[in-house]
Design a protein around this motif. Structure first.
Motif, mmCIF file in Angstrom:
data_model
loop_
_atom_site.group_PDB
_atom_site.id
_atom_site.type_symbol
_atom_site.label_atom_id
_atom_site.label_comp_id
_atom_site.label_asym_id
_atom_site.label_seq_id
_atom_site.Cartn_x
_atom_site.Cartn_y
_atom_site.Cartn_z
ATOM 1 N N GLN A 157 0.847 -1.183 0.000
ATOM 2 C CA GLN A 157 0.000 0.000 0.000
ATOM 3 C C GLN A 157 0.888 1.241 0.000
ATOM 4 O O GLN A 157 1.781 1.359 0.825
ATOM 5 N N ILE A 196 0.619 5.183 0.498
ATOM 6 C CA ILE A 196 -0.358 6.114 1.028
ATOM 7 C C ILE A 196 0.358 7.384 1.478
ATOM 8 O O ILE A 196 1.411 7.317 2.106
ATOM 9 N N ASN A 197 -0.211 8.531 1.140
ATOM 10 C CA ASN A 197 0.436 9.784 1.544
ATOM 11 C C ASN A 197 0.037 10.138 2.980
ATOM 12 O O ASN A 197 -0.865 9.534 3.556
ATOM 13 N N LYS A 223 -1.542 12.664 4.481
ATOM 14 C CA LYS A 223 -2.922 13.091 4.760
ATOM 15 C C LYS A 223 -3.892 11.908 4.711
ATOM 16 O O LYS A 223 -4.775 11.786 5.541
ATOM 17 N N ALA A 224 -3.723 11.058 3.725
ATOM 18 C CA ALA A 224 -4.588 9.889 3.603
ATOM 19 C C ALA A 224 -4.355 8.936 4.771
ATOM 20 O O ALA A 224 -5.292 8.331 5.290
ATOM 21 N N ALA A 247 -6.160 10.318 7.802
ATOM 22 C CA ALA A 247 -7.602 10.108 7.655
ATOM 23 C C ALA A 247 -7.971 8.648 7.904
ATOM 24 O O ALA A 247 -8.962 8.353 8.590
ATOM 25 N N GLN A 248 -7.172 7.741 7.372
ATOM 26 C CA GLN A 248 -7.459 6.318 7.551
ATOM 27 C C GLN A 248 -7.336 5.922 9.020
ATOM 28 O O GLN A 248 -8.157 5.165 9.534
#
Length: 71
Positions: A17, A19-20, A22-23, A26-27
């Motif tokens: 995965q 993922i940046n 910010k993401a 959020a996750q």
């Protein structure tokens, strides 16, 4: 026949995965499930055969004290 080592590499490759930040934030706030990194590495690193193949020993980052499984 597919070797265990090849299977583990293929499985990790499939579960990767990207993922940046910010993401990721959020996750972590909205998703009750662990990140893919942990959903992949934790079960594998608790398997005796995985420990043997990759020579994981006490003190290594992927070492778990217990190899109890739920499946």
């Amino acid at each position: 026949a597919l070797s265990y080592q090849a299977f583990f590499v293929y499985y990790a490759y499939q579960q990767r995965q990207k993922i940046n930040k910010k993401a990721l934030e959020a996750q972590l706030k909205t998703n009750p499930h662990p990140l893919d990194k942990y959903r992949t590495n934790v079960p594998l690193s608790r398997m005796e055969i995985f420990r043997t193949i990759y020579n994981i020993k006490k003190g290594d980052k992927m070492f778990w004290h217990s190899t109890n499984t739920i499946w």
